[in-house]
Design an enzyme around this catalytic site. Sequence first.
Site, PDB file in Angstrom:
ATOM      1  N   THR A 289       0.895  -1.036   0.011  1.00 40.89           N
ATOM      2  CA  THR A 289       0.036   0.018  -0.138  1.00 40.89           C
ATOM      3  C   THR A 289       0.704   1.091  -0.003  1.00 40.89           C
ATOM      4  O   THR A 289       1.973   1.183   0.446  1.00 40.89           O
ATOM      5  CB  THR A 289      -1.013   0.045   1.229  1.00 40.89           C
ATOM      6  OG1 THR A 289      -0.138  -0.219   2.382  1.00 40.89           O
ATOM      7  CG2 THR A 289      -1.626  -1.225   1.441  1.00 40.89           C
ATOM      8  N   ASP A 290       0.293   2.288  -0.495  1.00 38.06           N
ATOM      9  CA  ASP A 290       0.850   3.710  -0.337  1.00 38.06           C
ATOM     10  C   ASP A 290       0.922   4.179   0.943  1.00 38.06           C
ATOM     11  O   ASP A 290      -0.043   3.585   1.795  1.00 38.06           O
ATOM     12  CB  ASP A 290       0.433   4.652  -1.306  1.00 38.06           C
ATOM     13  CG  ASP A 290       0.519   4.181  -2.828  1.00 38.06           C
ATOM     14  OD1 ASP A 290       1.763   3.293  -3.068  1.00 38.06           O
ATOM     15  OD2 ASP A 290      -0.080   4.460  -3.892  1.00 38.06           O
ATOM     16  N   ALA A 291       1.601   5.265   1.301  1.00 39.00           N
ATOM     17  CA  ALA A 291       1.472   6.049   2.568  1.00 39.00           C
ATOM     18  C   ALA A 291      -0.114   6.455   2.920  1.00 39.00           C
ATOM     19  O   ALA A 291      -0.874   6.656   1.878  1.00 39.00           O
ATOM     20  CB  ALA A 291       2.194   7.413   2.479  1.00 39.00           C
TER      21      ALA A 291
ATOM     22  N   VAL B  94      -2.807   4.668   3.568  1.00 39.64           N
ATOM     23  CA  VAL B  94      -3.926   3.858   2.974  1.00 39.64           C
ATOM     24  C   VAL B  94      -4.045   2.983   4.323  1.00 39.64           C
ATOM     25  O   VAL B  94      -3.090   2.509   5.187  1.00 39.64           O
ATOM     26  CB  VAL B  94      -3.316   2.948   1.956  1.00 39.64           C
ATOM     27  CG1 VAL B  94      -4.331   2.059   1.572  1.00 39.64           C
ATOM     28  CG2 VAL B  94      -2.809   3.889   0.821  1.00 39.64           C
TER      29      VAL B  94
END
Length: 70
Positions: free
Chosen positions: A49-51, A53
Site C-alpha cells: 500500500t501507499d502512504a 492507506v
Amino acid sequence: MNKIIVEYDGEPFAGWQIQEKAPSVQRALMDAIEAFSGEKVAVQGAGRTDAGVHALACDTDGIDGSEDNA
C-alpha cells in the site's frame, strides 16, 4: 508457516514495505508479533500500500518464525 488477517489505520505509516527512515506497516507488524511472542519473524504481505492507506482485511502471505529471519 502461519497466516493472519490484520486491520490498520495507515495514516502514520509511509506504506506497507519496510523503509529505512520511515515507519511502515510491515515493520510495525513484525515488532508487534515479536513483542507478544518473544520471537523475531519475517512477514510477507500479499500486496503493498501507499502512504496513508488503511486496511480492513489485509491478508499476509505468511509469517515465518524460523531463526534465520529478521
